[in-house]
Design a protein around this motif. Structure first.
Motif, short mmCIF file in Angstrom:
data_model
loop_
_atom_site.label_atom_id
_atom_site.label_comp_id
_atom_site.label_asym_id
_atom_site.label_seq_id
_atom_site.Cartn_x
_atom_site.Cartn_y
_atom_site.Cartn_z
N ASP A 117 -38.65 -11.03 -17.41
CA ASP A 117 -39.04 -11.74 -18.62
C ASP A 117 -37.95 -12.71 -19.03
O ASP A 117 -36.77 -12.53 -18.73
CB ASP A 117 -39.28 -10.71 -19.74
CG ASP A 117 -40.06 -11.31 -20.90
OD1 ASP A 117 -41.30 -11.12 -20.92
OD2 ASP A 117 -39.45 -11.95 -21.76
N VAL A 118 -38.35 -13.77 -19.73
CA VAL A 118 -37.37 -14.77 -20.17
C VAL A 118 -36.48 -14.22 -21.27
O VAL A 118 -35.35 -14.68 -21.47
CB VAL A 118 -38.09 -16.05 -20.66
CG1 VAL A 118 -38.79 -16.74 -19.51
CG2 VAL A 118 -39.08 -15.73 -21.78
N ASN A 119 -36.97 -13.23 -22.01
CA ASN A 119 -36.20 -12.65 -23.12
C ASN A 119 -35.25 -11.57 -22.56
O ASN A 119 -35.70 -10.58 -21.99
CB ASN A 119 -37.16 -12.02 -24.13
CG ASN A 119 -36.44 -11.56 -25.39
OD1 ASN A 119 -35.21 -11.37 -25.39
ND2 ASN A 119 -37.20 -11.37 -26.46
N PRO A 120 -33.94 -11.73 -22.72
CA PRO A 120 -33.01 -10.72 -22.18
C PRO A 120 -33.18 -9.35 -22.83
O PRO A 120 -32.90 -8.33 -22.20
CB PRO A 120 -31.63 -11.32 -22.46
CG PRO A 120 -31.84 -12.33 -23.54
CD PRO A 120 -33.22 -12.87 -23.33
N LEU A 121 -33.63 -9.32 -24.08
CA LEU A 121 -33.86 -8.03 -24.73
C LEU A 121 -34.96 -7.25 -24.02
O LEU A 121 -34.88 -6.02 -23.87
CB LEU A 121 -34.22 -8.24 -26.21
CG LEU A 121 -33.11 -8.81 -27.10
CD1 LEU A 121 -33.64 -8.98 -28.52
CD2 LEU A 121 -31.90 -7.87 -27.10
N ILE A 122 -36.01 -7.97 -23.59
CA ILE A 122 -37.10 -7.32 -22.85
C ILE A 122 -36.59 -6.82 -21.50
O ILE A 122 -36.89 -5.69 -21.07
CB ILE A 122 -38.27 -8.30 -22.65
CG1 ILE A 122 -38.87 -8.73 -24.00
CG2 ILE A 122 -39.33 -7.67 -21.76
CD1 ILE A 122 -39.61 -7.64 -24.72
N ARG A 123 -35.80 -7.63 -20.83
CA ARG A 123 -35.27 -7.22 -19.54
C ARG A 123 -34.39 -5.97 -19.68
O ARG A 123 -34.50 -5.02 -18.90
CB ARG A 123 -34.46 -8.37 -18.91
CG ARG A 123 -35.26 -9.63 -18.65
CD ARG A 123 -34.61 -10.52 -17.62
NE ARG A 123 -33.29 -10.99 -18.00
CZ ARG A 123 -33.04 -12.10 -18.70
NH1 ARG A 123 -34.06 -12.86 -19.12
NH2 ARG A 123 -31.80 -12.48 -18.97
N ALA A 124 -33.53 -5.98 -20.68
CA ALA A 124 -32.64 -4.82 -20.89
C ALA A 124 -33.44 -3.59 -21.29
O ALA A 124 -33.13 -2.47 -20.86
CB ALA A 124 -31.60 -5.15 -21.96
N LEU A 125 -34.49 -3.78 -22.11
CA LEU A 125 -35.31 -2.65 -22.53
C LEU A 125 -36.00 -2.01 -21.33
O LEU A 125 -36.08 -0.78 -21.22
CB LEU A 125 -36.35 -3.13 -23.56
CG LEU A 125 -37.32 -2.07 -24.08
CD1 LEU A 125 -36.58 -0.99 -24.84
CD2 LEU A 125 -38.38 -2.73 -24.98
N ALA A 126 -36.49 -2.84 -20.42
CA ALA A 126 -37.15 -2.32 -19.23
C ALA A 126 -36.17 -1.53 -18.36
O ALA A 126 -36.48 -0.45 -17.86
CB ALA A 126 -37.77 -3.47 -18.43
N VAL A 127 -34.96 -2.07 -18.20
CA VAL A 127 -33.96 -1.37 -17.38
C VAL A 127 -33.57 -0.04 -18.02
O VAL A 127 -33.46 0.99 -17.35
CB VAL A 127 -32.71 -2.27 -17.21
CG1 VAL A 127 -31.58 -1.49 -16.56
CG2 VAL A 127 -33.05 -3.47 -16.35
N ARG A 128 -33.36 -0.04 -19.33
CA ARG A 128 -32.97 1.19 -20.02
C ARG A 128 -34.06 2.25 -19.88
O ARG A 128 -33.78 3.42 -19.62
CB ARG A 128 -32.71 0.91 -21.50
CG ARG A 128 -32.30 2.16 -22.27
CD ARG A 128 -32.17 1.90 -23.76
NE ARG A 128 -31.09 0.99 -24.06
CZ ARG A 128 -31.24 -0.21 -24.61
NH1 ARG A 128 -32.47 -0.64 -24.91
NH2 ARG A 128 -30.21 -0.97 -24.85
N THR A 129 -35.30 1.84 -20.05
CA THR A 129 -36.41 2.80 -19.93
C THR A 129 -36.52 3.33 -18.51
O THR A 129 -36.78 4.51 -18.29
CB THR A 129 -37.73 2.12 -20.34
OG1 THR A 129 -37.57 1.52 -21.63
CG2 THR A 129 -38.85 3.14 -20.40
N MET A 130 -36.30 2.45 -17.54
CA MET A 130 -36.34 2.89 -16.14
C MET A 130 -35.33 4.02 -15.90
O MET A 130 -35.61 4.98 -15.19
CB MET A 130 -36.01 1.71 -15.21
CG MET A 130 -37.17 0.73 -15.03
SD MET A 130 -36.63 -0.92 -14.47
CE MET A 130 -35.39 -0.53 -13.28
#
Length: 933
Positions: A117-130
């Motif tokens: 995703d273009v939003n880094p918050l979304i990218r970080a949220l996905a990684v954290r959840t993973m």
């Protein structure tokens, strides 16, 4: 913080959505048909309705309701651009993915998409959840997204990804290593963003605690060291703690590098977070060992004192933690706080646990320069309302007298003033400490004995009575009415505790030796009470010894009873230097609060040491008392296991038959006692056991690794216990896998179940090599003796080996069969009497016995070779065999064993009995192992 707390916080932080007010309304739903309504709301196309529905689901999940049946409906809401809704769905996924692994795979595509995703918050949220979804099936799909995020252009994503690697390693360590994630996280140590660096350090530290790779995971070289020090000034407080803790485990190459690092760390002493301050202090104290300049050390002491003092202005809980750490610091470097003793004076509103810790530190910092202040303060404490604190304060005055010889008289005067208060518990504690002062400074302050004797009526506690009686006996020649004083105690002799009775017995004998004409009847009365009227074995033994000494050689009695006593020493600094050094490396952790190395209360994790270029320094523990305790045999009485059909126990009459009264068993041959009798009872094919040559000694078992090279910093130790000709040996092999030579070897044994210690100091030199070059090994055979003090260690023998690097701790299991003597055969009649008289036993059921061990003819010689001696055999109805054996340990403990076998069924039962029980369960386990071997 657990999941429920996180969920509640998360929901409360998300705002009221479209409903207004607070989110507390979501926790008040108890309607019937709620799940159906939620499913309909989750399918609503309107974003606000979906968000409301997911909030309700999270609220229900938080209070413990099972909403897993809505998994598919909630996951369908994941395809949204609304970050608040996405957070809620991810929160739900984390909780239920483990129980619904097959359905959780449905979210994989979304994870992969969100990491781009273009939003880094979304990218970080996905990684954290993973990282939080602990499902093996999903892990494989997450490798590529994680790899990209570790190299993401946004530092927030990179720092989140670093922590995700540590979480992933906990789920599947091999996958993380194979995919090269460790190297990628290691590369992040050189990142330009300080938050990324601190998270990478935290991730590597976490992995190092659980990884078998240890040193390979976390290496600090010159480049990464400078990056970590640079990040130290800019990252968050907890990032600073991680970096400082890692620096504390790093060993600088020389004093100049140590000074340079300390200079960079010193500003952290001014931090508002107490954890950062203590971590900085830990680094500085650790590195001070490498600094030789006294001027530099004095300057560092001045910098460290104010921050430590400031910690004592925090709330009581932080004060306590700080005080426990300071307690260690003043033992290592007392000069740091030598001029700050006033800050450790207790306040009236301090909690008792804080007061106690301050008291301990006051004693450690007491010196001839400040002792008057300390005594004045301690005297004030003696008027407090808390009785235990008053006792400790009075005892502290005595400890100051023992520590500071020149101040002893001032301490005595303060104690006499406290005695004049006539407060019962103050007087009694004063008597106890004055006895210690008399022992420290004999024949110096006896003029105060008269004052003590005036307060005999106030003594009602055993320790105080024992102290006063000791004083009367020790100085009987100076006390005119010593006989009358002791007689007053003798009136209640039978009602006193054992410690007081022992003191009365010894004091009376001392009085008799000093004034025999006046006290002959008294000493006879006391000896009679001790030897004939008492059932305490210690008291009776001492009474008989004194009686025989006095009746045979009074001069020898004087030399024994009136011998010069060794002076007692100051106990302010009680920790062993090696333990203290270990605890200093763990300041600001639980180890510094318990004052115990981590190995004694943490199992299964070892903190590996970050190194410079692959070398390793500093202490490392893995094996621990906690580990040893957890390894105890569960079989004890056999009740914890699912037992197969029990072997029928013979009746009392059957047991008598077993030992020679049954017609099935031949009687001993005429004139054949001892060995001949045993031979007549032997089953066919066993006559050679009792009349032929002795069975060969068992072969030495293969040595096992007890200290691997990753824990031994390049040194590997193998160990095996061997029994030969009635002696116990330990075969020790030391291998050098490090790049540097090892030397200065020494070994020490801890107290163990068997009391095993080296036979002689000279034996150590034969086992330990003078030096080991890289790649070399050395094997030695250590002769052991059972003359040490036994202590129940469940069969483990703990050892420490020292070399030119440091001290390493490890343990090995000693089989009780290696601890048996060759004279363990018990005569049949004695066997019967002992077996009947012992009620307590250890019983183990055995399944999976091989055909060879079901055969009595082959089993008995096998046991006999291990000094397990056959006594008799009895066949029961149904074909079962009951075999009876006796053993004797090297330190004289006799044990009896019954082995029941069911031939053809592969099952049996072992029962062991003994009057002394320390080895009963160990022998039962060993016999079980023999049956299964």
């Amino acid at each position: 913080m657990d999941f429920v707390e996180k969920s509640i916080q998360k929901v409360n932080q998300l705002g009221a959505g479209g409903g207004g007010g607070t989110d507390s309304k979501y926790f008040q739903t108890t309607k019937k048909g709620e799940i159906h309504e939620l499913r309909e709301e989750l399918a609503n196309p309107k974003m606000e309705k979906k968000k409301e529905a997911v909030k309700k689901v999270i609220a229900a999940m938080t209070v413990g309701k099972d909403v897993s049946m809505l998994f598919t409906d909630v996951v369908n809401c994941i395809q949204t651009v609304n970050i608040e809704l996405k957070k809620l769905v991810y929160l739900y996924l984390i909780n239920y993915a483990k129980s619904q692994p097959d359905l959780a795979i449905l979210a994989v595509n979304t994870f992969v998409k969100d990491t781009q995703d273009v939003n880094p918050l979304i990218r970080a949220l996905a990684v954290r959840t993973m990282g939080c979804i602990r499902v093996d099936k999903i892990v494989e799909y997450l490798c590529e997204p994680l790899r990209k995020c570790l190299k993401d252009e946004d530092p927030y994503v990179r720092k989140t990804s670093a922590v995700c690697v540590a979480k992933l390693y906990d789920i599947n360590g091999e996958l993380v290593e194979d995919q090269g994630f460790l190297d990628m996280v290691y590369d992040l140590l050189g990142d330009s963003n300080p938050m990324v660096v601190s998270n990478a350090v935290a991730a590597l530290a976490e992995i190092s605690e659980t990884s078998e790779l240890g040193q390979k995971v976390f290496q600090i070289n010159t480049s990464t060291l400078q990056k970590m020090l640079a990040a130290l000034n800019e990252c968050t407080e907890w990032g600073q703690v991680f970096i400082l803790d890692s620096l504390a485990l790093y060993c600088p190459s020389d004093g100049r590098e140590a000074e340079s690092i300390i200079e960079r760390v010193t500003p952290r002493l001014q931090h508002a977070n107490s954890a950062v301050v203590l971590s900085a202090v830990k680094v500085m104290i650790k590195y001070m060992d490498l600094i030789t300049s006294q001027d530099t050390l004095k300057a560092l002491y001045k910098k460290m004192a104010p921050p430590l003092v400031t910690l004592l202005s925090s709330e009581p809980e932080i004060q306590y933690v700080a005080l426990r750490n300071i307690n260690l610091i003043v033992q290592k470097r007392p000069t740091i706080l030598a001029h700050e003793i006033k800050v450790f004076f207790s306040k009236y509103n301090d909690p008792i646990y804080v007061k106690m810790e301050k008291l301990e530190i006051m004693i450690k910092l007491a010196s001839e320069r400040n002792v008057d202040q300390v005594l004045m303060e301690l005297k004030e404490y003696a008027t407090e309302v808390d009785v235990e604190f008053v006792r400790r304060s009075v005892r502290a005055i005595g400890r100051c007298a023992i520590k500071l010889e020149r101040a002893a008289e001032r301490c005595i005067n303060v104690l006499l003033e406290l005695i004049q208060t006539k407060v019962n518990y103050v007087v009694q504690e004063a008597v106890i400490v004055i006895k210690d002062i008399f022992r420290k400074f004999p024949n110096r302050y006896e003029s105060i004995i008269g004052t003590l004797c005036e307060n005999l009526d106030t003594l009602d506690e055993p320790e105080a009575k024992g102290s006063m009686i000791w004083i009367i006996g020790e100085y009987a020649e100076r006390i005119d009415n010593a006989d009358e004083l002791l007689e007053s105690f003798l009136e209640s002799f039978d009602d006193e505790t054992a410690s007081v009775q022992l003191q009365m017995l010894t004091a009376t004998v001392k009085l008799f030796l000093k004034r025999p004409a006046e006290t002959q009847k008294m000493v006879q009365d006391v000896l009679t009470l001790a030897t004939q009227d008492s059932d305490n074995p210690d008291l009776r033994d001492r009474g008989y010894i004194y009686w025989r000494l006095l009746s045979t050689d009074p001069e020898a009695a004087k030399q024994v009873v009136l011998a010069e006593k060794p002076n007692i020493n100051d106990d302010s600094f009680t920790l062993d230097p090696s333990v203290l050094d270990e605890l200093i490396t763990h300041l600001s952790t639980l180890a510094s609060i318990y004052h115990k190395p981590p190995s004694t209360f943490i199992t299964g994790r070892t903190r590996m040491v970050p190194t410079l270029g692959g070398g390793a320094h500093d202490d490392e523990y893995e094996e621990s008392d906690a580990n040893i305790t957890s390894d105890m045999m569960d079989g004890g009485m056999g009740g914890a296991q699912a037992a197969p059909p029990a072997m029928p126990a013979p009746s009392a009459g059957g047991l008598a038959d077993l030992l020679g009264l049954d017609d099935e068993i031949a009687a001993p041959a005429a004139g054949g006692g001892g060995m001949g009798g045993a031979a007549s009872l032997a089953p066919p094919g066993m006559a050679d056991l009792f009349g032929g040559p002795p069975a060969p000694a068992p072969a030495a078992p293969s040595a096992k690794v007890v200290l691997p090279p990753d824990r031994g910093e390049g040194m590997q130790v193998r160990s095996a216990f061997v029994a030969q000709n009635g002696r116990v040996f330990q075969q020790i092999t030391i291998e050098n896998h490090s790049p540097a030579p090892l030397s200065g070897f020494a070994i020490q044994y801890n107290k163990n179940s068997f009391g095993l210690v080296p036979e002689s100091p000279g034996a150590l030199g034969q086992v330990m090599p003078p030096q080991l070059a890289p790649g070399q090994s050395h094997t030695g055979l250590m002769p052991l003796t059972a003359t040490g003090q036994p202590q129940d260690s469940k069969g483990h023998v703990q050892m420490a080996i020292k070399n030119n690097v440091k001290v390493f701790y490890f343990q090995d299991q000693c089989d009780v069969l290696a601890f048996l003597s060759a004279d363990g055969r018990v005569e049949r009649g004695a066997f019967l009497e002992q077996w009947k008289s012992i009620a307590q036993e250890a019983a183990l059921d055995v399944q999976g016995i091989g055909p060879a061990n079901e055969n009595v003819d082959s089993l008995c010689p096998k046991l006999e070779a291990s000094n397990v001696f056959f006594i008799a055999r009895r066949k029961l109805d149904g074909g079962a065999d009951m075999l009876y054996f006796s053993v004797k340990t090297l330190n004289g403990v006799v044990m009896l064993a019954e082995i029941g076998l069911r031939p053809g069924q592969g099952m049996g039962r072992v029962v062991v009995k003994a009057q002394q029980t320390p080895y009963v369960s160990l022998l039962a386990e060993s016999l079980k192992a023999k049956l299964l071997s």
